[in-house]
Write a protein that holds these residues in place. Structure first.
Motif, PDB file in Angstrom:
ATOM      1  N   ALA B 414       0.848  -1.199   0.000  1.00  0.00           N
ATOM      2  CA  ALA B 414       0.000   0.000   0.000  1.00  0.00           C
ATOM      3  C   ALA B 414       0.883   1.248   0.000  1.00  0.00           C
ATOM      4  N   ARG B 415       1.960   1.214   0.783  1.00  0.00           N
ATOM      5  CA  ARG B 415       2.869   2.361   0.849  1.00  0.00           C
ATOM      6  C   ARG B 415       3.576   2.551  -0.497  1.00  0.00           C
ATOM      7  N   ALA B 416       3.968   1.411  -1.106  1.00  0.00           N
ATOM      8  CA  ALA B 416       4.679   1.494  -2.375  1.00  0.00           C
ATOM      9  C   ALA B 416       3.798   2.064  -3.482  1.00  0.00           C
ATOM     10  N   VAL B 417       2.487   1.768  -3.432  1.00  0.00           N
ATOM     11  CA  VAL B 417       1.580   2.328  -4.443  1.00  0.00           C
ATOM     12  C   VAL B 417       1.613   3.853  -4.360  1.00  0.00           C
ATOM     13  N   ASP B 418       1.586   4.390  -3.124  1.00  0.00           N
ATOM     14  CA  ASP B 418       1.668   5.844  -2.959  1.00  0.00           C
ATOM     15  C   ASP B 418       2.989   6.386  -3.495  1.00  0.00           C
ATOM     16  N   GLU B 419       4.050   5.640  -3.205  1.00  0.00           N
ATOM     17  CA  GLU B 419       5.381   6.130  -3.569  1.00  0.00           C
ATOM     18  C   GLU B 419       5.631   6.120  -5.065  1.00  0.00           C
ATOM     19  N   GLU B 420       4.875   5.266  -5.796  1.00  0.00           N
ATOM     20  CA  GLU B 420       5.165   5.178  -7.225  1.00  0.00           C
ATOM     21  C   GLU B 420       4.973   6.512  -7.928  1.00  0.00           C
ATOM     22  N   ALA B 421       4.172   7.386  -7.304  1.00  0.00           N
ATOM     23  CA  ALA B 421       4.009   8.709  -7.901  1.00  0.00           C
ATOM     24  C   ALA B 421       5.292   9.534  -7.800  1.00  0.00           C
ATOM     25  N   ILE B 422       6.296   9.016  -7.105  1.00  0.00           N
ATOM     26  CA  ILE B 422       7.565   9.753  -6.939  1.00  0.00           C
ATOM     27  C   ILE B 422       8.422   9.653  -8.198  1.00  0.00           C
ATOM     28  N   ASP B 423       8.411   8.502  -8.852  1.00  0.00           N
ATOM     29  CA  ASP B 423       9.314   8.255  -9.981  1.00  0.00           C
ATOM     30  C   ASP B 423       8.709   8.775 -11.273  1.00  0.00           C
ATOM     31  N   LEU B 424       9.328   9.776 -11.827  1.00  0.00           N
ATOM     32  CA  LEU B 424       8.802  10.388 -13.044  1.00  0.00           C
ATOM     33  C   LEU B 424       9.719  10.085 -14.218  1.00  0.00           C
ATOM     34  N   ALA B 425       9.128   9.802 -15.366  1.00  0.00           N
ATOM     35  CA  ALA B 425       9.919   9.518 -16.567  1.00  0.00           C
ATOM     36  C   ALA B 425       9.928  10.738 -17.484  1.00  0.00           C
ATOM     37  N   PHE B 426      11.099  11.091 -17.957  1.00  0.00           N
ATOM     38  CA  PHE B 426      11.230  12.140 -18.968  1.00  0.00           C
ATOM     39  C   PHE B 426      12.149  11.624 -20.072  1.00  0.00           C
ATOM     40  N   ASP B 427      11.885  12.029 -21.310  1.00  0.00           N
ATOM     41  CA  ASP B 427      12.775  11.646 -22.400  1.00  0.00           C
ATOM     42  C   ASP B 427      14.045  12.484 -22.378  1.00  0.00           C
ATOM     43  N   ARG B 428      13.891  13.775 -21.989  1.00  0.00           N
ATOM     44  CA  ARG B 428      15.044  14.676 -21.955  1.00  0.00           C
ATOM     45  C   ARG B 428      14.953  15.514 -20.696  1.00  0.00           C
ATOM     46  N   LEU B 429      16.110  15.867 -20.144  1.00  0.00           N
ATOM     47  CA  LEU B 429      16.102  16.696 -18.940  1.00  0.00           C
ATOM     48  C   LEU B 429      15.497  18.063 -19.226  1.00  0.00           C
ATOM     49  N   ASP B 430      15.676  18.555 -20.472  1.00  0.00           N
ATOM     50  CA  ASP B 430      15.084  19.842 -20.846  1.00  0.00           C
ATOM     51  C   ASP B 430      13.570  19.822 -20.632  1.00  0.00           C
ATOM     52  N   ASP B 431      12.967  18.648 -20.894  1.00  0.00           N
ATOM     53  CA  ASP B 431      11.515  18.536 -20.710  1.00  0.00           C
ATOM     54  C   ASP B 431      11.145  18.727 -19.243  1.00  0.00           C
ATOM     55  N   ALA B 432      11.997  18.183 -18.348  1.00  0.00           N
ATOM     56  CA  ALA B 432      11.733  18.318 -16.910  1.00  0.00           C
ATOM     57  C   ALA B 432      11.856  19.776 -16.491  1.00  0.00           C
ATOM     58  N   VAL B 433      12.886  20.445 -17.010  1.00  0.00           N
ATOM     59  CA  VAL B 433      13.078  21.857 -16.675  1.00  0.00           C
ATOM     60  C   VAL B 433      11.895  22.668 -17.195  1.00  0.00           C
ATOM     61  N   ALA B 434      11.475  22.340 -18.436  1.00  0.00           N
ATOM     62  CA  ALA B 434      10.335  23.052 -19.020  1.00  0.00           C
ATOM     63  C   ALA B 434       9.068  22.829 -18.202  1.00  0.00           C
ATOM     64  N   ALA B 435       8.978  21.639 -17.562  1.00  0.00           N
ATOM     65  CA  ALA B 435       7.800  21.338 -16.747  1.00  0.00           C
ATOM     66  C   ALA B 435       7.894  21.968 -15.357  1.00  0.00           C
ATOM     67  N   GLY B 436       8.972  22.723 -15.111  1.00  0.00           N
ATOM     68  CA  GLY B 436       9.065  23.474 -13.861  1.00  0.00           C
ATOM     69  C   GLY B 436       9.874  22.809 -12.767  1.00  0.00           C
ATOM     70  N   PHE B 437      10.572  21.718 -13.098  1.00  0.00           N
ATOM     71  CA  PHE B 437      11.368  21.045 -12.073  1.00  0.00           C
ATOM     72  C   PHE B 437      12.753  21.688 -11.957  1.00  0.00           C
ATOM     73  N   ARG B 438      13.258  21.764 -10.726  1.00  0.00           N
ATOM     74  CA  ARG B 438      14.657  22.138 -10.506  1.00  0.00           C
ATOM     75  C   ARG B 438      15.433  20.834 -10.368  1.00  0.00           C
ATOM     76  N   LEU B 439      16.500  20.705 -11.106  1.00  0.00           N
ATOM     77  CA  LEU B 439      17.240  19.444 -11.144  1.00  0.00           C
ATOM     78  C   LEU B 439      18.256  19.388 -10.008  1.00  0.00           C
ATOM     79  N   VAL B 440      18.321  18.228  -9.337  1.00  0.00           N
ATOM     80  CA  VAL B 440      19.296  18.019  -8.272  1.00  0.00           C
ATOM     81  C   VAL B 440      20.126  16.782  -8.623  1.00  0.00           C
ATOM     82  N   ASP B 441      21.405  16.991  -8.837  1.00  0.00           N
ATOM     83  CA  ASP B 441      22.308  15.876  -9.159  1.00  0.00           C
ATOM     84  C   ASP B 441      22.752  15.248  -7.840  1.00  0.00           C
ATOM     85  N   VAL B 442      22.271  14.019  -7.558  1.00  0.00           N
ATOM     86  CA  VAL B 442      22.579  13.372  -6.273  1.00  0.00           C
ATOM     87  C   VAL B 442      23.698  12.336  -6.416  1.00  0.00           C
ATOM     88  N   ARG B 443      24.426  12.371  -7.539  1.00  0.00           N
ATOM     89  CA  ARG B 443      25.565  11.465  -7.685  1.00  0.00           C
ATOM     90  C   ARG B 443      26.741  11.982  -6.853  1.00  0.00           C
TER      91      ARG B 443
END
Lengths: 80, 517
Positions: B414-443
């Motif tokens: 049940a918890r994992a179903v809620d969490e699945e909304a966390i993982d988002l797929a994008f074809d390009r990082l530019d698309d994520a930026v265009a969608a208003g996300f701030r990118l955080v490099d956690v490597r």
């Protein structure tokens, strides 16, 4: 002092640089022994991330040590 | 508009071709099947086709749609004749247009092979002797992607393949009865990599009735030292598809179902319920926990294995009351930094081979009803000193304290179903930026230097420091990015646990972007 036989798996083997060793310790429990080894062998993982087995049986961390125990520390691994 | 037609009249090839014209297509490829004057040594002077029209059209549409999806062609069409045909008449026409020729050729090949295999069409051959005979158009053998094979190889396979299981049925504990059990079995293999290759190969060879194969990854050159089903020429293709082709080539009598993305908390229990046994072969801790939970809830036995450098761990989860699950041993998912991976820690190629072969052996033992004396243990396999140590897992010390395996697994799902909304797929990082996300490099810092992100990140925070620097994620929505999506996913979940609902993770990480680009 207690003399125990230690076996290491995965990351612990890598960090200890050996699969097994005999170790003389003043620690009284498995948890104390592991904390001693973290310093002596440079283990990065906390005890709570591991399983420990004594003489081929999983054991609780508060188990007292006895001479001649064979102790195995097991981290979770994920490769496939 | 329909892309598959049954036609009583001659095929209008020009009209068909024109309907495939598209500005995005750089080429077009067609296949024509003609009536020839002999079949299996008998002279033929014509034939008649009869189809179960309704079903043939529905299945034909499906095949063409599959080819478009599978090879990414712009468009594809197919026409199959019915009624009476003479020598030289066109019996079937297939066409595909695509940006590049390779996909067009492949799509054409796929469609004609599947048409011959799956369509409910029968042909009656008229022989010059005056006799006639119904010939089924279907044949069992089909393997897509024939480019690697010599033509003469194909001709050797025109007879239906009859498997020979004598070397295993000779075992007293197997016999014909055991073989029948295997043929009736359905096994799901999650992960078609280092562990999955031997599991899939041995189970297919043994004559398992249905094999399900789950893998969302495409083959990478770095996989080949340990993933023995694949060829250098396969790089870039989905492993689930490659594996299904390998099974078709090895044992065409096995039914194969594939999933080209990992199962989710929302569908895993239902999918597990369609199989008798699941073999977990991924290198992904989340998938392992999901599999353990879904196995327990659905009552489907599970064989887990994982590896690290020169060693591995094996556990059989019976998924029966009183037997331990994976959470009985490891209640919570560890941080990705703690468990290592083939990418970061390295692995000797045969190590997953050995563990995978052990999983396959356990699978066959279970399906055949053979004894599994160490089934309730964690087996530690050390390939440096060739030792195997079995540590029995006491179910009484596991999930029982938290309401039992089933209750624990249900809560986790049940918890994992809620969490699945966390993982988002994008074809390009530019698309994520265009969608208003701030990118955080956690490597980590070495990765920032050796492999810079294609788009400059707003923040660089190594995954291990994400919690202490949580205050930096104050305004707006943040997309955490790592190489594979694992570290970023784990970090995002930790932040969500601290009620930070504005944090997301790039599904599949930078690796997924590279493939898509």
């Amino acid at each position: 002092m207690t003399v125990v036989n230690l076996q290491y798996y995965a990351q612990l083997r890598e960090q200890a640089g050996t699969s097994s060793e005999q170790f003389t310790t003043g620690a009284s429990s498995l948890r104390d022994l592991y904390e001693e080894l973290r310093v002596a062998r440079g283990f990065s993982l906390a005890a709570d991330a591991l399983k420990v087995a004594v003489n081929a049986q999983f054991s609780a961390w508060d188990r007292p040590l006895r001479d001649g125990d064979t102790i195995v520390f097991i981290p979770p691994v994920a490769g496939g | 508009m329909s892309r598959f037609e049954l036609s009583g009249a001659a095929v209008d090839t020009t009209g068909q071709r024109d309907r495939l014209r598209h500005p995005a297509s750089g080429g077009y490829c067609a296949f024509e099947g003609w009536v020839r004057n002999s079949n299996e040594g008998r002279e033929v002077d014509g034939l008649s086709y009869e189809a179960y029209a309704e079903l043939a059209i529905a299945e034909g549409e499906r095949i063409v749609a599959e080819a478009i999806e599978r090879y990414g062609v712009t468009d594809a069409r197919c026409v199959h004749r019915t009624c009476d045909l003479k020598i030289g008449d066109m019996a079937v026409w297939v066409g595909a247009s695509a940006p590049h020729r390779d996909e067009a050729f492949r799509a054409c090949r796929y469609i004609i092979d599947e048409i011959k295999h799956r369509l409910p069409i029968w042909k009656k051959e008229h022989y010059v002797t005056g006799e006639s005979d119904w010939v089924a158009c279907t044949h069992v053998y089909r393997e897509h992607e024939h480019e690697d094979h010599h033509a003469h190889h194909q001709h050797a396979q025109t007879q239906p393949f009859v498997p020979d299981y004598s070397r295993q049925t000779r075992l007293r504990d197997v016999g014909e009865a055991g073989q029948a059990k295997l043929a009736a079995s359905r096994v799901l293999v999650i992960g078609a990599g280092g562990l999955g290759c031997p599991v899939i190969s041995y189970l297919a060879g043994a004559g398992i009735g249905t094999l399900g194969i789950v893998d969302g990854d495409r083959l990478d050159a770095s996989n080949l030292h340990r993933q023995t089903m694949y060829n250098a020429s396969d790089i870039g293709q989905y492993k689930a598809e490659l594996a299904s082709r390998r099974v078709a080539a090895l044992n065409p009598t096995v039914n194969v179902r594939i999933w080209k993305e990992l199962l989710t908390a929302a569908n895993a229990v239902e999918v597990f319920g369609q199989f008798d046994l699941v073999v977990e072969c991924t290198d992904d801790m989340r998938s392992r926990y999901l599999s353990s939970d879904a196995a327990v809830v659905s009552g489907t036995p599970l064989i887990l294995a994982s590896i690290y450098q020169y060693e591995g761990q094996l556990q059989f989860v019976a998924a029966q009351p009183g037997t331990p699950c994976m959470r009985c041993l490891w209640p919570q998912e560890p941080a990705p930094e703690a468990v290592g991976s083939c990418t970061l820690s390295g692995v000797l190629g045969p190590v997953p081979g050995v563990l995978g072969a052990m999983q396959a052996t356990e699978a066959l033992k279970y399906l055949l009803g053979l004894p599994q004396p160490n089934a309730g243990a964690l087996s530690l396999v050390n390939l440096i000193d060739l030792s195997i140590q079995h540590l029995p897992i006491d179910a009484a010390n596991g999930c029982v304290a938290h309401g039992g395996c089933v209750a624990v697994a249900r809560r986790a799902l049940a918890r994992a179903v809620d969490e699945e909304a966390i993982d988002l797929a994008f074809d390009r990082l530019d698309d994520a930026v265009a969608a208003g996300f701030r990118l955080v490099d956690v490597r980590n810092a070495e990765e920032w230097a050796s492999d810079p992100m294609p788009v400059v990140a707003a923040l660089q925070v190594p995954s291990a420091q994400v919690m202490e620097r949580a205050g930096e994620f104050a305004d707006g929505r943040y997309l955490l990015v790592c190489a594979s999506g694992r570290r970023s996913g784990h970090a995002a979940r930790l932040l969500r646990d601290e009620s930070m609902q504005n944090v997301y993770s790039l599904a599949g990480g930078l690796n997924a972007l590279r493939v898509a680009g």
